[in-house]
Design a protein around this motif. Structure first.
Motif, PDB file in Angstrom:
ATOM      1  N   ILE A 134      66.184 -67.583 -16.409  1.00 55.55           N
ATOM      2  CA  ILE A 134      65.343 -66.792 -17.548  1.00 55.55           C
ATOM      3  C   ILE A 134      64.290 -65.812 -16.948  1.00 55.55           C
ATOM      4  O   ILE A 134      64.131 -64.823 -17.496  1.00 55.55           O
ATOM      5  N   SER A 135      63.805 -66.372 -15.890  1.00 59.50           N
ATOM      6  CA  SER A 135      62.654 -65.468 -15.320  1.00 59.50           C
ATOM      7  C   SER A 135      63.298 -64.076 -14.802  1.00 59.50           C
ATOM      8  O   SER A 135      62.701 -63.228 -15.065  1.00 59.50           O
ATOM      9  N   GLY A 136      64.676 -64.196 -14.271  1.00 64.26           N
ATOM     10  CA  GLY A 136      65.354 -62.769 -13.866  1.00 64.26           C
ATOM     11  C   GLY A 136      65.440 -61.848 -15.245  1.00 64.26           C
ATOM     12  O   GLY A 136      65.332 -60.785 -15.139  1.00 64.26           O
ATOM     13  N   LEU A 137      65.979 -62.595 -16.515  1.00 67.75           N
ATOM     14  CA  LEU A 137      66.184 -61.924 -17.548  1.00 67.75           C
ATOM     15  C   LEU A 137      64.789 -61.026 -18.141  1.00 67.75           C
ATOM     16  O   LEU A 137      64.859 -59.934 -18.429  1.00 67.75           O
ATOM     17  N   VAL A 138      63.807 -62.070 -18.261  1.00 67.78           N
ATOM     18  CA  VAL A 138      62.606 -61.570 -18.469  1.00 67.78           C
ATOM     19  C   VAL A 138      62.110 -60.212 -17.829  1.00 67.78           C
ATOM     20  O   VAL A 138      61.450 -59.414 -18.193  1.00 67.78           O
ATOM     21  N   GLU A 139      62.258 -60.309 -16.370  1.00 69.31           N
ATOM     22  CA  GLU A 139      61.728 -59.500 -15.582  1.00 69.31           C
ATOM     23  C   GLU A 139      62.558 -58.275 -15.502  1.00 69.31           C
ATOM     24  O   GLU A 139      61.825 -57.220 -16.176  1.00 69.31           O
ATOM     25  N   LEU A 140      63.824 -58.258 -15.978  1.00 69.22           N
ATOM     26  CA  LEU A 140      64.634 -57.148 -16.150  1.00 69.22           C
ATOM     27  C   LEU A 140      64.479 -56.338 -17.663  1.00 69.22           C
ATOM     28  O   LEU A 140      64.681 -55.109 -17.926  1.00 69.22           O
ATOM     29  N   ALA A 141      64.208 -57.405 -18.703  1.00 73.19           N
ATOM     30  CA  ALA A 141      63.677 -56.689 -20.029  1.00 73.19           C
ATOM     31  C   ALA A 141      62.676 -55.851 -19.898  1.00 73.19           C
ATOM     32  O   ALA A 141      62.435 -54.951 -20.740  1.00 73.19           O
ATOM     33  N   ALA A 154      58.589 -56.780 -23.654  1.00 75.03           N
ATOM     34  CA  ALA A 154      58.410 -58.173 -22.940  1.00 75.03           C
ATOM     35  C   ALA A 154      58.438 -59.142 -24.094  1.00 75.03           C
ATOM     36  O   ALA A 154      58.076 -58.973 -25.214  1.00 75.03           O
ATOM     37  N   TYR A 155      58.863 -60.317 -23.370  1.00 72.63           N
ATOM     38  CA  TYR A 155      59.223 -61.487 -24.368  1.00 72.63           C
ATOM     39  C   TYR A 155      58.095 -62.769 -24.083  1.00 72.63           C
ATOM     40  O   TYR A 155      58.013 -62.834 -22.623  1.00 72.63           O
ATOM     41  N   PRO A 156      57.710 -63.472 -24.910  1.00 70.09           N
ATOM     42  CA  PRO A 156      56.981 -64.683 -24.579  1.00 70.09           C
ATOM     43  C   PRO A 156      58.071 -65.875 -24.160  1.00 70.09           C
ATOM     44  O   PRO A 156      59.258 -65.683 -24.516  1.00 70.09           O
ATOM     45  N   LEU A 157      57.516 -66.704 -23.550  1.00 73.46           N
ATOM     46  CA  LEU A 157      58.266 -68.059 -23.374  1.00 73.46           C
ATOM     47  C   LEU A 157      57.830 -69.219 -23.853  1.00 73.46           C
ATOM     48  O   LEU A 157      56.539 -69.403 -23.617  1.00 73.46           O
ATOM     49  N   ILE A 158      58.563 -69.873 -24.727  1.00 73.10           N
ATOM     50  CA  ILE A 158      57.808 -71.231 -25.438  1.00 73.10           C
ATOM     51  C   ILE A 158      58.776 -72.207 -24.812  1.00 73.10           C
ATOM     52  O   ILE A 158      60.116 -72.305 -25.073  1.00 73.10           O
ATOM     53  N   ILE A 213      57.668 -73.652  -9.916  1.00 73.83           N
ATOM     54  CA  ILE A 213      58.133 -73.196 -11.136  1.00 73.83           C
ATOM     55  C   ILE A 213      56.672 -73.010 -11.857  1.00 73.83           C
ATOM     56  O   ILE A 213      56.412 -72.002 -12.437  1.00 73.83           O
ATOM     57  N   SER A 214      55.628 -73.728 -11.750  1.00 73.43           N
ATOM     58  CA  SER A 214      54.291 -73.418 -12.401  1.00 73.43           C
ATOM     59  C   SER A 214      53.723 -72.080 -11.815  1.00 73.43           C
ATOM     60  O   SER A 214      52.809 -71.436 -12.286  1.00 73.43           O
ATOM     61  N   GLU A 215      53.780 -71.942 -10.375  1.00 73.02           N
ATOM     62  CA  GLU A 215      53.570 -70.792  -9.722  1.00 73.02           C
ATOM     63  C   GLU A 215      54.093 -69.494 -10.160  1.00 73.02           C
ATOM     64  O   GLU A 215      53.548 -68.209 -10.204  1.00 73.02           O
ATOM     65  N   VAL A 216      55.457 -69.593 -10.517  1.00 71.10           N
ATOM     66  CA  VAL A 216      56.437 -68.355 -10.795  1.00 71.10           C
ATOM     67  C   VAL A 216      56.217 -68.204 -12.239  1.00 71.10           C
ATOM     68  O   VAL A 216      55.992 -66.752 -12.750  1.00 71.10           O
ATOM     69  N   LEU A 217      56.333 -68.800 -13.285  1.00 72.65           N
ATOM     70  CA  LEU A 217      56.211 -68.671 -14.699  1.00 72.65           C
ATOM     71  C   LEU A 217      55.157 -67.600 -15.348  1.00 72.65           C
ATOM     72  O   LEU A 217      55.559 -66.556 -15.898  1.00 72.65           O
ATOM     73  N   PRO A 218      53.927 -67.905 -14.878  1.00 69.21           N
ATOM     74  CA  PRO A 218      52.901 -67.184 -15.320  1.00 69.21           C
ATOM     75  C   PRO A 218      53.018 -65.573 -14.959  1.00 69.21           C
ATOM     76  O   PRO A 218      52.502 -64.817 -15.571  1.00 69.21           O
ATOM     77  N   THR A 219      53.581 -65.359 -13.568  1.00 70.77           N
ATOM     78  CA  THR A 219      53.813 -63.983 -13.188  1.00 70.77           C
ATOM     79  C   THR A 219      55.077 -63.174 -13.954  1.00 70.77           C
ATOM     80  O   THR A 219      54.996 -62.084 -14.081  1.00 70.77           O
ATOM     81  N   VAL A 220      55.800 -63.917 -14.562  1.00 68.18           N
ATOM     82  CA  VAL A 220      56.919 -63.461 -15.451  1.00 68.18           C
ATOM     83  C   VAL A 220      56.626 -63.115 -16.733  1.00 68.18           C
ATOM     84  O   VAL A 220      57.001 -61.870 -17.048  1.00 68.18           O
ATOM     85  N   ALA A 221      56.142 -64.209 -17.423  1.00 68.06           N
ATOM     86  CA  ALA A 221      55.954 -63.760 -18.927  1.00 68.06           C
ATOM     87  C   ALA A 221      54.847 -63.501 -19.233  1.00 68.06           C
ATOM     88  O   ALA A 221      53.771 -63.511 -18.612  1.00 68.06           O
TER      89      ALA A 221
END
Length: 659
Positions: A567-574, A588-592, A608-616
């Protein structure tokens, strides 16, 4: 896309109207929703799905209407509504989506209308609010967040399982990454062999077929063959899915059998025999191909050898002229005499030496001399017999190989049958072995079906191509036809360019996606693994700490890490500007995320906690308090708003904002 607010009215355990306003702060982008089991965490996520698309995915089939509100209806007999309101911002425009489902009392039962009602408004720059016409609402929602992409951004960890193995992953990923425009362009142009309602189809329909029976028949053959080809391709895809399913079931059943100590050795022997059969079948196909190819390429030589030999035996004792000239005949000599001048320039007069010599030569030429003809025939037969003498050895070798392969396959099948019988004798694995044999039998039938369908598909493609060739040869009836044929050729060239461009872009995006997913996977996972992405955008894990990379099984925790990396890779490319001018804009998309940490250990939760905020650009976490404790240290300073689901009873939960 940014989600600003959601309001729930009598939706499941949320009685009355209750709301959550989400953080839109770039530095504190997290909205935290805490709740215990059965407090309504999953209901919050499902409220988004129902509000957007009118579909909810609850495990139970209970009504959407709050139970207490439904009970009151039996007394008041008044209608009640379930309502979800969502406020969001998309491409600098504010939208309001309101979905309502009316409930009524019939007899002594509360019933719901069959269809929910949806309204959608948007706020203009001058602050005025306008309605979107009802027939355009679902298309507009699909433009903002297509329904088949929702599983990636409205993600239920416990409910969706392995997100990267879902059947719609290809179309979903292409939709996110902007490949659908090129594919729609290809569909609009049409296939070179598809005469339908497309650009190519309309050009072909404009051709004048009147009076041209051959072209009309060829046109009809193409139409019929194309329809059948579509049915065959659809059937083939179904069979391939069945093959994958049964293959997976066979592997699982084999794993069960191998885990039983009494059958390990027998199962290993059987696996070895199965591999050997596959090898022998491949060798058999190669030998058959060589045999048939030799026959097809040398059929005249094969059929003529015996005849050439008999002819030479008959002519062995014949006395044949050797004085004749190859390809010369008596009529040619007579024409030279009548002309009076030889081809060499010598004058020919009756009675002179040249004239006498030519008359003598006529005796040895056809039609007077049968000996000359037989001599030519004998020479030709000897040549053909000699040319074909080396044909039989490779043909015989191919036949021997076919016979040997068939014999080996038969022997191996007998051995496998023996091993199956031995495996059946084991009481503790008898049931598993019978199931495995049934699965293998079904797999064999499906394999045969796939082979038959592939053969039919090849035949249909040949019919289509041959009919198109016939069609094109017979269609040139007028200047208008010639003009349309030119347009058709131009259109085919455009189609070829678009198809090649689509394929190149798809490969480029797949490589970039694999690169991004591996980047995030390495940040989340503490071990020696990596991911690969195949042509259908499915993700597999590979262990890298052995002498060679191998595919490995996944635990629930590892599956969760893989899903979030994907999901992180998809959001990044989007978010990247990968798309050309004719593609959709980067978004850009939000993550719920519902229960995002429930299957991961403490170390993985931290990563995971350190990565997700940098993506979404916006993160909405719906979690249990015990799971939040693992992520708290990494994420608490990024929380902009916090809510608690206060469970009052089994049918009532109150949403409370934590200040």
């Amino acid at each position: 896309m940014i989600i600003k607010k959601i309001s729930l009215y009598n939706f499941r355990q949320f009685q009355g109207e209750q709301s959550i306003e989400f953080s839109t702060d770039e530095s504190q982008k997290i909205t935290l929703v805490l709740g215990d089991n059965t407090s309504g965490k999953t209901t919050i996520l499902q409220a988004f799905l129902w509000g957007f698309y009118g579909n909810a995915n609850f495990k139970s089939k209970d009504s959407l209407l709050n139970a207490k509100a439904a009970q009151e209806m039996l007394t008041t007999k008044e209608n009640q509504e379930v309502r979800i309101s969502i406020e969001l911002e998309h491409q600098d425009v504010n939208y309001f989506i309101i979905r309502t489902l009316t409930h009524y009392v019939k007899g002594n039962i509360v019933k719901a209308n069959a269809i929910s009602k949806v309204e959608m408004k948007y706020k203009q720059r001058d602050g005025q609010t306008d309605d979107i016409p009802p027939h355009q609402i679902q298309a507009k929602i699909g433009e903002i967040l297509p329904e088949d992409l929702a599983i990636y951004f409205l993600y239920d960890t416990e409910r969706f399982g392995n997100i990267t193995s879902k059947t719609d992953v290809t179309s979903s990923v292409k939709g996110i990454l902007g490949l659908t425009v090129l594919e729609n362009m290809i569909k609009h142009i049409g296939s070179p062999t598809r005469l339908s309602n497309t650009v190519l189809g309309q050009f072909n329909a404009g051709l004048n077929l009147e009076g041209n029976k051959i072209a009309t028949e060829a046109f009809n053959r193409v139409e019929l063959a194309e329809k059948r080809k579509e049915a065959v391709i659809e059937r083939l895809e179904q069979k391939k899915k069945e093959f994958e399913g049964y293959s997976k079931a066979v592997v699982e059943r084999q794993g069960i059998l191998r885990s039983l100590e009494k059958t390990k050795q027998l199962q290993v022997q059987k696996d070895s025999k199965v591999k050997m059969i596959k090898f022998e079948k491949t060798a058999l196909l190669n030998a058959q191909e060589q045999f048939y190819s030799s026959i097809q390429n040398n059929t005249p030589m094969f059929l003529g050898q015996a005849l050439f030999q008999r002819a030479l035996e008959e002519l062995a004792s014949a006395k044949l002229d050797k004085k004749s000239i190859r390809d010369m005949n008596a009529n040619a000599i007579k024409d030279i005499i009548e002309r009076g001048i030889c081809v060499c320039g010598t004058e020919i007069c009756e009675g002179n030496s040249a004239h006498k010599h030519l008359l003598e030569e006529i005796r040895y030429l056809p039609p007077e001399s049968i000996g000359t003809l037989l001599k030519y025939f004998k020479d030709k037969s000897e040549t053909l017999l000699k040319a074909g003498s080396g044909f039989f050895i490779p043909l015989e070798n191919s036949y021997k190989n076919i016979f040997n392969n068939l014999q080996k396959i038969g022997d191996l099948e007998d051995e496998i049958q023996y091993l199956n019988e031995e495996l059946k004798k084991q009481d503790d694995i008898n049931k598993h072995q019978e199931i495995l044999m049934e699965l293998e039998a079904k797999l064999k039938t499906i394999t045969e079906d796939i082979a038959a369908l592939n053969q039919e598909l090849g035949e249909l493609k040949k019919v289509i191509q041959d009919s198109l060739d016939t069609y094109e040869k017979n269609i040139r009836l007028s200047e208008r036809n010639n003009e349309l044929l030119k347009y058709i050729e131009y259109t085919k060239q455009v189609l070829e360019w678009v198809t090649n461009h689509r394929d190149k872009r798809e490969n480029k995006i797949k490589e970039r996606l694999e690169e991004e997913v591996n980047k995030y996977f390495s940040m989340m996972y503490h071990g020696k693994r990596k991911v690969t992405i195949d042509d259908k955008f499915r993700v597999e894990l590979i262990t890298t700490d052995l002498s060679e990379d191998i595919h490995t099984d996944e635990s629930q925790g590892l599956e969760t890490v893989k899903n979030f990396a994907f999901i992180s890779g998809l959001v990044e490319l989007a978010k990247e500007k990968l798309n050309d001018a004719y593609e959709k804009e980067a978004e850009a998309y939000p993550l719920i995320l519902d229960a995002p940490f429930s299957n991961a250990d403490e170390k993985h939760v931290k990563n995971i906690s350190e990565v997700l905020p940098t993506v979404a650009n916006q993160l909405i976490l719906i979690v249990m308090a015990k799971d939040w404790n693992y992520a708290k240290n990494s994420l608490s300073n990024k929380v902009g708003r916090e809510y608690y689901l206060n469970k009052q009873s089994e049918i009532y939960t109150k949403i409370t904002e934590v200040k």
